[in-house]
Design an enzyme around this catalytic site. Sequence first.
Site, PDB file in Angstrom:
ATOM      1  N   ASP A 107     -52.342 -58.865 -19.789  1.00 35.28           N
ATOM      2  CA  ASP A 107     -51.513 -58.329 -20.796  1.00 35.28           C
ATOM      3  C   ASP A 107     -50.167 -57.875 -20.452  1.00 35.28           C
ATOM      4  OD1 ASP A 107     -50.950 -57.278 -23.355  1.00 35.28           O
ATOM      5  OD2 ASP A 107     -52.421 -55.692 -23.214  1.00 35.28           O
TER       6      ASP A 107
ATOM      7  N   CYS B 146     -51.814 -62.528 -22.814  1.00 41.13           N
ATOM      8  CA  CYS B 146     -51.800 -61.686 -23.934  1.00 41.13           C
ATOM      9  C   CYS B 146     -50.401 -61.025 -24.013  1.00 41.13           C
ATOM     10  CB  CYS B 146     -52.743 -60.758 -24.030  1.00 41.13           C
ATOM     11  SG  CYS B 146     -52.626 -59.453 -25.336  1.00 41.13           S
TER      12      CYS B 146
ATOM     13  N   ASP C 179     -52.875 -59.141 -32.127  1.00 38.46           N
ATOM     14  CA  ASP C 179     -53.659 -57.962 -32.185  1.00 38.46           C
ATOM     15  C   ASP C 179     -54.059 -57.789 -33.635  1.00 38.46           C
ATOM     16  OD1 ASP C 179     -53.410 -57.244 -29.726  1.00 38.46           O
ATOM     17  OD2 ASP C 179     -52.126 -55.563 -30.130  1.00 38.46           O
TER      18      ASP C 179
HETATM   19  C1  DGJ Z   1     -52.253 -54.923 -26.324  1.00 40.33           C
HETATM   20  C2  DGJ Z   1     -53.202 -56.110 -26.544  1.00 40.33           C
HETATM   21  O1  DGJ Z   1     -52.863 -57.173 -27.702  1.00 40.33           O
HETATM   22  C3  DGJ Z   1     -54.640 -55.398 -27.090  1.00 40.33           C
HETATM   23  O2  DGJ Z   1     -55.669 -56.621 -27.467  1.00 40.33           O
HETATM   24  C4  DGJ Z   1     -55.179 -54.615 -26.082  1.00 40.33           C
HETATM   25  O3  DGJ Z   1     -55.657 -55.190 -24.819  1.00 40.33           O
HETATM   26  C5  DGJ Z   1     -54.247 -53.528 -25.716  1.00 40.33           C
HETATM   27  N1  DGJ Z   1     -52.903 -54.110 -25.441  1.00 40.33           N
HETATM   28  C6  DGJ Z   1     -54.578 -52.581 -24.520  1.00 40.33           C
HETATM   29  O4  DGJ Z   1     -53.860 -51.669 -24.347  1.00 40.33           O
END
Ligand code: DGJ
Length: 722
Positions: free
Chosen positions: A472, A520, A542
Amino acid sequence: MVEILREDRLIHLRNDSASYIIYLLEGGIAAHLYFGKRVEGFNPASMLRHYDLREDGAFSLQGCTLDHTPQEYPSHGLGDLREGALSVVQKDGTRSVDLRVTGVEVVDGKRGIPGLPATYGDNAKTLLLHMKDALLGLEATLSYAMFDDVAGVMRSVQLRNASDSDLVIERAYSLCLELPDSRYDLITLSGAWSREREINRRPLMMGEQGVSSLKGATSLHSSNMLFLARPETTEAQGEAIGAALVYSGNFKASVHVDAHRTSRVFLGLNDVDFAWKLTPGATFNTPEAVVVYSDEGLDGMSRAFHRVCAEHIVRGKYAKAPRPILLNNWEATYFGFNEEKLLKIARTAADVGVELFVLDDGWFGHRDDDTSSLGDWYVDANKLPHGMKHLTDQVHAMGLKFGLWFEPEMVCPVSELYKKHPDWAIHIAGREPVQARQQLTLDLSREDVQDYVHQCVASHLREDGIDYVKWDMNRNFSNIGSALLPADQQKELPHRYMLGLYRVMEKLVNEFPDVLFESCSSGGGRFDLGMLHYMPQTWTSDNTDALCRCRIQYATSLVFPPFAMGSHVSAVPNHQTGRVTPIETRGAVAMSGCFGYELDLNTLSAEELDKVRAQVKRVKELRQTLLYGDFHRLLSPYEGNDTAWLTVSPDKLEAVFMFTRAQAQSYAYPALIRLRGLAADRVYTIVETGESYTGAELMNAGVSVRLPWGDAASVSWTLRAK
Ligand code: DGJ
């Protein structure tokens, strides 16, 4: 077959579907004459007349001949008064560049670009155009690679300082593409968190237009690509050109329409927050730009991009393999979990046939919310008292693989790491650091930071039995400064950051070839061809609301195939929109990507769990087609209430059709949808209705769809051919 033909001053790159033609003007200027559908030969006379090119260098009214010469890699100021692709400062502070061709080389195959992600493959030929500015001692090699299976060209540039004093590159785009007219619509993808990549289509106008990012990442707000479609071009018909950058940082994508309505397309590193000191003997490589051509509408353009992704970008064990159906605990628990809770969720997931359990944010340091601990990648003993290995062992014993979330590029001011190394964050000494989500960005231009980040992730992968990583990245650059870079190189930081990140990723994917990586960035904030080179799938958004996902996945598919898009069924009311949609529709939309669940299945009724079981079973049967088939957009959610798409297996024996209607209508108008990409003479049976039609009927007469009752209703059909 790819051919690179030379005839007099013409250089003609072509494969079965496209041609790209360069013309060397007297004096060594590389002019661009054509990119489009394959032609057999090319008489330059007509194009030279179109551009009013005179070899005598005659001046036109208030301009110079170069000012209307279509060029492969133009610079501003020496006769071309438009914006250029390259700007370099020499010792005396002036910045004019005059590149002339010094040699033409043809090599078999496709070369990589040191330190950067790039397309690969043996079924290619590459043209190298060597150029030099004799005054500056600057050498440039323009690289044009053509694969035999893609209607397009992969472009990049290498610059070399062959002088004995420093040069400073202030701009070096990857691509300049000159088009002889401006009768195009410009399509770009811009959006925001949870509504990534909205389709923007507008006619080209005189002047400059485009999209860019200065956020240190491709960004949620704009994608590093642009598309030009004739005004009459639709999904199924007409000409389109697409360009996408194989890169994940700051970029600029623009089209300049000049006084004569010719168009100059640029794509590359953003020249704001960029400069690069090129010492004598040093080289600089631009990222690669992928340019494709289609005369079969946007659908054809996307199929070319999808082929690039599938055959020439994505790598490793999972490149063509079935992707495991996963369950991610984020929306099920957020930060509020312990071992027992996780195991309960995993057990039910295993019971319905899920294959991978993913533990998201909150397992390390003291991270009970998003205010602390990024950087401290040791297991939180309060939540997981027996450690990570103990948890992964139990999950593995259920027959599930185990995945773990990291946000390795970040540090929280409230962390052990920051206490020890405040200078490891990107910052400007003396300025209050601007925080976003209570975190700062680590300075990945530094090798010590790169090594720390690598080590943090690698040690868990080595010791804890991790099969999947969700990587992420949740904030953009601010206070752009590095403690290590000298003053005259601070502008190198954004690009050096990306080179550092790619170095870490390259090491990790080589060291852990069995691990599946998913990229991500607050959802789809770094959805680009660069990341796809290291991580075969990306969390698309998300926003898991099925109707919003129709828009997001539809637009994302302009460049990315289903196998690149993570898409999950989540709980209702949806956590991003509050909307309640049927589980069938959530499943139908999510299965057009890397399928998974983002909820606690224990909260579902027995009837819903049976539906989940059936979804999982169906995805397992169909996923090779769903992920790797040809994806065709049929009805656009940008144009109305309905979305439809179809994925057809490469042998055309199997297809999956998806249709949703956002708002129910009483006495609704009938939906008759023409399919695409089937074999005309084969007979297809729709498994769910038992009806049979030839491919020709389905593509020309269409198929009538009746929807179930209610909003966000859908059908998802399997078509099988004899
Ligand atoms: C942002 C991501 O897009 C979510 O899926 C999740 O992993 C959160 N961060 C967690 O902080």
